[in-house]
Design a protein around this motif. Structure first.
Motif, PDB file in Angstrom:
ATOM      1  N   GLY A 128       0.800  -1.223   0.000  1.00  0.00           N
ATOM      2  CA  GLY A 128       0.000   0.000   0.000  1.00  0.00           C
ATOM      3  C   GLY A 128       0.828   1.266   0.000  1.00  0.00           C
ATOM      4  N   TYR A 129       2.087   1.164   0.438  1.00  0.00           N
ATOM      5  CA  TYR A 129       2.915   2.369   0.480  1.00  0.00           C
ATOM      6  C   TYR A 129       3.161   2.946  -0.910  1.00  0.00           C
ATOM      7  N   PRO A 130       3.505   2.150  -1.919  1.00  0.00           N
ATOM      8  CA  PRO A 130       3.648   2.730  -3.260  1.00  0.00           C
ATOM      9  C   PRO A 130       2.349   3.353  -3.762  1.00  0.00           C
ATOM     10  N   GLU A 131       1.214   2.756  -3.386  1.00  0.00           N
ATOM     11  CA  GLU A 131      -0.068   3.314  -3.828  1.00  0.00           C
ATOM     12  C   GLU A 131      -0.318   4.678  -3.201  1.00  0.00           C
ATOM     13  N   VAL A 132       0.083   4.847  -1.952  1.00  0.00           N
ATOM     14  CA  VAL A 132      -0.034   6.163  -1.315  1.00  0.00           C
ATOM     15  C   VAL A 132       0.816   7.183  -2.059  1.00  0.00           C
ATOM     16  N   ARG A 133       2.044   6.807  -2.372  1.00  0.00           N
ATOM     17  CA  ARG A 133       2.917   7.752  -3.069  1.00  0.00           C
ATOM     18  C   ARG A 133       2.341   8.132  -4.428  1.00  0.00           C
ATOM     19  N   ARG A 134       1.837   7.147  -5.154  1.00  0.00           N
ATOM     20  CA  ARG A 134       1.237   7.456  -6.461  1.00  0.00           C
ATOM     21  C   ARG A 134       0.012   8.350  -6.299  1.00  0.00           C
ATOM     22  N   GLY A 135      -0.793   8.062  -5.299  1.00  0.00           N
ATOM     23  CA  GLY A 135      -2.003   8.850  -5.101  1.00  0.00           C
ATOM     24  C   GLY A 135      -1.708  10.298  -4.761  1.00  0.00           C
ATOM     25  N   ILE A 136      -0.746  10.514  -3.874  1.00  0.00           N
ATOM     26  CA  ILE A 136      -0.410  11.880  -3.489  1.00  0.00           C
ATOM     27  C   ILE A 136       0.249  12.625  -4.650  1.00  0.00           C
ATOM     28  N   ARG A 137       1.084  11.947  -5.398  1.00  0.00           N
ATOM     29  CA  ARG A 137       1.685  12.597  -6.568  1.00  0.00           C
ATOM     30  C   ARG A 137       0.598  13.020  -7.550  1.00  0.00           C
ATOM     31  N   ALA A 138      -0.348  12.145  -7.824  1.00  0.00           N
ATOM     32  CA  ALA A 138      -1.409  12.476  -8.774  1.00  0.00           C
ATOM     33  C   ALA A 138      -2.235  13.661  -8.276  1.00  0.00           C
ATOM     34  N   LEU A 139      -2.533  13.689  -6.987  1.00  0.00           N
ATOM     35  CA  LEU A 139      -3.302  14.800  -6.431  1.00  0.00           C
ATOM     36  C   LEU A 139      -2.581  16.133  -6.627  1.00  0.00           C
ATOM     37  N   LEU A 140      -1.293  16.152  -6.336  1.00  0.00           N
ATOM     38  CA  LEU A 140      -0.564  17.416  -6.337  1.00  0.00           C
ATOM     39  C   LEU A 140      -0.115  17.833  -7.730  1.00  0.00           C
ATOM     40  N   GLU A 141       0.194  16.882  -8.594  1.00  0.00           N
ATOM     41  CA  GLU A 141       0.546  17.262  -9.957  1.00  0.00           C
ATOM     42  C   GLU A 141      -0.658  17.837 -10.692  1.00  0.00           C
ATOM     43  N   ALA A 142      -1.845  17.438 -10.282  1.00  0.00           N
ATOM     44  CA  ALA A 142      -3.060  17.994 -10.891  1.00  0.00           C
ATOM     45  C   ALA A 142      -3.418  19.358 -10.313  1.00  0.00           C
ATOM     46  N   ARG A 143      -2.708  19.765  -9.253  1.00  0.00           N
ATOM     47  CA  ARG A 143      -3.013  21.025  -8.577  1.00  0.00           C
ATOM     48  C   ARG A 143      -1.723  21.789  -8.303  1.00  0.00           C
ATOM     49  N   PRO A 144      -1.032  22.234  -9.342  1.00  0.00           N
ATOM     50  CA  PRO A 144       0.230  22.961  -9.134  1.00  0.00           C
ATOM     51  C   PRO A 144      -0.001  24.226  -8.318  1.00  0.00           C
ATOM     52  N   GLY A 145       0.979  24.567  -7.533  1.00  0.00           N
ATOM     53  CA  GLY A 145       0.880  25.775  -6.721  1.00  0.00           C
ATOM     54  C   GLY A 145       0.150  25.590  -5.416  1.00  0.00           C
ATOM     55  N   SER A 146      -0.103  24.347  -5.007  1.00  0.00           N
ATOM     56  CA  SER A 146      -0.867  24.120  -3.782  1.00  0.00           C
ATOM     57  C   SER A 146       0.021  23.934  -2.551  1.00  0.00           C
ATOM     58  N   GLY A 147       1.321  24.142  -2.696  1.00  0.00           N
ATOM     59  CA  GLY A 147       2.239  23.880  -1.596  1.00  0.00           C
ATOM     60  C   GLY A 147       1.966  24.679  -0.343  1.00  0.00           C
ATOM     61  N   HIS A 148       1.450  25.908  -0.477  1.00  0.00           N
ATOM     62  CA  HIS A 148       1.203  26.750   0.696  1.00  0.00           C
ATOM     63  C   HIS A 148      -0.208  26.571   1.260  1.00  0.00           C
TER      64      HIS A 148
END
Length: 225
Positions: A14-34
């Protein structure tokens, strides 16, 4: 625990799936770091990623690996995602080589924070996830210890889908029912006392509410997502 139990699997599944999921969420929402993460009141999205990367580095070092050197300056979201993937892939390999007998807390922490991130971004939880069952089982074990520590009767945890777990020792005579998502969030300190009390209890919930404060978890002051 008595439950609808998943087939045992290595703790790190499940750990790789978490990493993929979070990457997909954030790559679809650039500029959300703050962007703030309400479930972690002092954190932004970047802070959450720094935490996840730091945990992976500590686990890697504990299993004989060498984390990459600390960066010279704070990393942004894209660089943190890359660093977490690089470290996480090595963690996956080392845990697999060790027979999968470690990593359950890391996986639970990462999956819980994926849910935090989804709530912060207004994205619903995944319908299925490889990390859910082992993470939920770990939370039930921790909550069971809290029940024992408070001298409380065992409690039947029931999802609206019909799955059940016994928290505590012995045959439960009381139960609480909620969606699988809400039960998970409750056990992980993401539901306020009011939200906990508002679940479907078979009897007055007051005696059990203190047990939801255990380990690193405690009900938030404000309702959680």
């Amino acid at each position: 625990m008595t439950a609808t139990r998943p087939v045992p699997a290595p703790d790190f599944v499940g750990y790789p799936e978490v990493r993929r999921g979070i990457r997909a969420l954030l790559e679809a929402r650039p500029g959300s770091g703050h962007r703030p993460v309400p479930a972690c009141p002092e954190w932004t999205v970047t802070d959450l990623l720094e935490h996840l990367t730091g945990i992976a580095e500590r686990v890697l070092a504990r299993h004989g690996g060498t984390p990459p050197p600390a960066p010279d300056e704070p990393l942004g979201v894209p660089a943190l995602l890359d660093r977490w993937d690089d470290v996480g892939a090595e963690v996956d390999r080392r845990l697999a080589a060790a027979g999968g007998a470690s990593g359950e807390i890391m996986v639970m922490d990462a999956y819980t924070h994926e849910l935090d991130l989804r709530a912060a971004l207004g994205v619903p939880p995944p319908a299925e996830h490889a990390a859910w069952a082992p993470s939920f089982a770990l939370l039930v074990r921790g909550f069971s210890g809290s029940l024992a520590g408070h001298g409380l009767r065992p409690l039947l945890l029931r999802t609206t889908g019909g799955s059940t777990w016994t928290a505590g020792t012995g045959r439960p005579t009381a139960s609480v029912t909620a969606s699988a998502y809400d039960l998970y969030r409750a056990l992980a300190g993401r539901r306020s006392v009011g939200q906990l009390a508002g679940m479907a209890w078979s009897e007055a919930p007051g005696p059990w509410l203190p047990a939801f404060t255990w380990g690193p978890f405690a009900p938030p002051v404000r309702p959680g997502g």
